[in-house]
Design a protein around this motif. Sequence first.
Motif, PDB file in Angstrom:
ATOM      1  N   CYS A 290       1.173  -1.217   0.328  1.00 25.62           N
ATOM      2  CA  CYS A 290       0.179  -0.005  -0.005  1.00 25.62           C
ATOM      3  C   CYS A 290       1.078   1.366   0.152  1.00 25.62           C
ATOM      4  CB  CYS A 290      -0.214   0.573   1.766  1.00 25.62           C
ATOM      5  SG  CYS A 290      -2.030   1.113   1.540  1.00 25.62           S
ATOM      6  N   TRP A 291       0.663   2.120  -1.010  1.00 23.10           N
ATOM      7  CA  TRP A 291       1.705   3.415  -0.705  1.00 23.10           C
ATOM      8  C   TRP A 291       3.429   3.187  -1.819  1.00 23.10           C
ATOM      9  CZ3 TRP A 291      -1.071   4.242   4.134  1.00 23.10           C
ATOM     10  CH2 TRP A 291      -2.207   4.209   4.202  1.00 23.10           C
ATOM     11  N   GLU A 292       3.997   2.082  -1.356  1.00 22.29           N
ATOM     12  CA  GLU A 292       4.667   2.638  -1.642  1.00 22.29           C
ATOM     13  C   GLU A 292       4.629   0.961  -1.763  1.00 22.29           C
ATOM     14  OE1 GLU A 292       6.569   4.639  -1.945  1.00 22.29           O
ATOM     15  OE2 GLU A 292       5.963   6.302  -1.478  1.00 22.29           O
ATOM     16  N   VAL A 293       5.626   0.405  -2.903  1.00 24.19           N
ATOM     17  CA  VAL A 293       6.172  -0.724  -3.403  1.00 24.19           C
ATOM     18  C   VAL A 293       7.861  -0.885  -3.610  1.00 24.19           C
ATOM     19  CG1 VAL A 293       5.909  -2.569  -4.939  1.00 24.19           C
ATOM     20  CG2 VAL A 293       3.879  -1.173  -4.599  1.00 24.19           C
ATOM     21  N   ASP A 294       8.386  -1.747  -2.949  1.00 30.71           N
ATOM     22  CA  ASP A 294       9.664  -2.308  -2.917  1.00 30.71           C
ATOM     23  C   ASP A 294       9.797  -3.347  -4.323  1.00 30.71           C
ATOM     24  OD1 ASP A 294      12.389  -4.315  -2.508  1.00 30.71           O
ATOM     25  OD2 ASP A 294      12.534  -3.009  -0.873  1.00 30.71           O
ATOM     26  N   ASN A 295      10.174  -2.827  -5.270  1.00 33.67           N
ATOM     27  CA  ASN A 295      10.705  -3.481  -6.359  1.00 33.67           C
ATOM     28  C   ASN A 295      11.523  -4.871  -6.910  1.00 33.67           C
ATOM     29  OD1 ASN A 295       9.327  -1.508  -7.800  1.00 33.67           O
ATOM     30  ND2 ASN A 295      11.589  -0.426  -8.682  1.00 33.67           N
ATOM     31  N   ALA A 296      12.650  -5.354  -5.494  1.00 37.90           N
ATOM     32  CA  ALA A 296      13.127  -5.853  -5.442  1.00 37.90           C
ATOM     33  C   ALA A 296      12.055  -7.470  -4.556  1.00 37.90           C
ATOM     34  CB  ALA A 296      14.441  -6.140  -4.936  1.00 37.90           C
ATOM     35  N   GLU A 297      10.606  -6.906  -3.668  1.00 35.16           N
ATOM     36  CA  GLU A 297      10.182  -7.373  -2.891  1.00 35.16           C
ATOM     37  C   GLU A 297       9.265  -7.919  -3.783  1.00 35.16           C
ATOM     38  OE1 GLU A 297       8.596  -6.213   0.503  1.00 35.16           O
ATOM     39  OE2 GLU A 297      10.617  -5.455   2.001  1.00 35.16           O
ATOM     40  N   LEU A 298       8.705  -7.123  -5.034  1.00 35.98           N
ATOM     41  CA  LEU A 298       7.635  -7.285  -6.069  1.00 35.98           C
ATOM     42  C   LEU A 298       8.162  -8.672  -6.956  1.00 35.98           C
ATOM     43  CD1 LEU A 298       4.636  -6.845  -6.949  1.00 35.98           C
ATOM     44  CD2 LEU A 298       5.923  -4.929  -8.596  1.00 35.98           C
ATOM     45  N   ALA A 299       8.968  -8.486  -7.422  1.00 30.09           N
ATOM     46  CA  ALA A 299      10.260  -8.747  -8.432  1.00 30.09           C
ATOM     47  C   ALA A 299      10.122 -10.576  -7.674  1.00 30.09           C
ATOM     48  CB  ALA A 299      11.555  -8.997  -9.391  1.00 30.09           C
ATOM     49  N   LYS A 300      11.230 -10.571  -6.368  1.00 29.65           N
ATOM     50  CA  LYS A 300      10.559 -11.500  -5.952  1.00 29.65           C
ATOM     51  C   LYS A 300       8.860 -12.704  -5.254  1.00 29.65           C
ATOM     52  CE  LYS A 300      12.511 -14.109  -1.811  1.00 29.65           C
ATOM     53  NZ  LYS A 300      12.871 -13.612  -0.339  1.00 29.65           N
ATOM     54  N   ALA A 301       8.007 -11.979  -5.181  1.00 31.72           N
ATOM     55  CA  ALA A 301       7.148 -12.749  -5.339  1.00 31.72           C
ATOM     56  C   ALA A 301       6.211 -12.944  -6.588  1.00 31.72           C
ATOM     57  CB  ALA A 301       5.491 -11.461  -4.315  1.00 31.72           C
ATOM     58  N   LEU A 302       7.167 -12.191  -7.660  1.00 30.25           N
ATOM     59  CA  LEU A 302       6.361 -12.839  -9.022  1.00 30.25           C
ATOM     60  C   LEU A 302       7.106 -14.097  -9.539  1.00 30.25           C
ATOM     61  CD1 LEU A 302       5.414  -9.246  -9.933  1.00 30.25           C
ATOM     62  CD2 LEU A 302       3.677 -10.963  -9.177  1.00 30.25           C
TER      63      LEU A 302
END
Length: 78
Positions: free
Chosen positions: A65-77
């Motif tokens: 929510c509001w801010e996204v950590d690019n590395a964490e998103l990539a890992k989740a995907l």
Amino acid sequence: MVHVVELMVRESCGSCSRVSKQIAPIVAAVGADLVHRDVDSDLELFAEYGDRVPVVVVDGEEFACWEVDNAELAKALL
């Protein structure tokens, strides 16, 4: 499995535009689908997210929510 990333937004939200531009390359790189959902056009979404936008939802689960950590998103995907 193809992941679905939903971005809960509203048209007048500058942060929503920023996050959309930020996450689009990450989502595309893994072949996931990015869907923008306007909370102002859906009463259920408005009730759930209200002013808490932008919200990133990955495969039906709230991710950020509001801010996204690019590395964490990539890992989740992955």
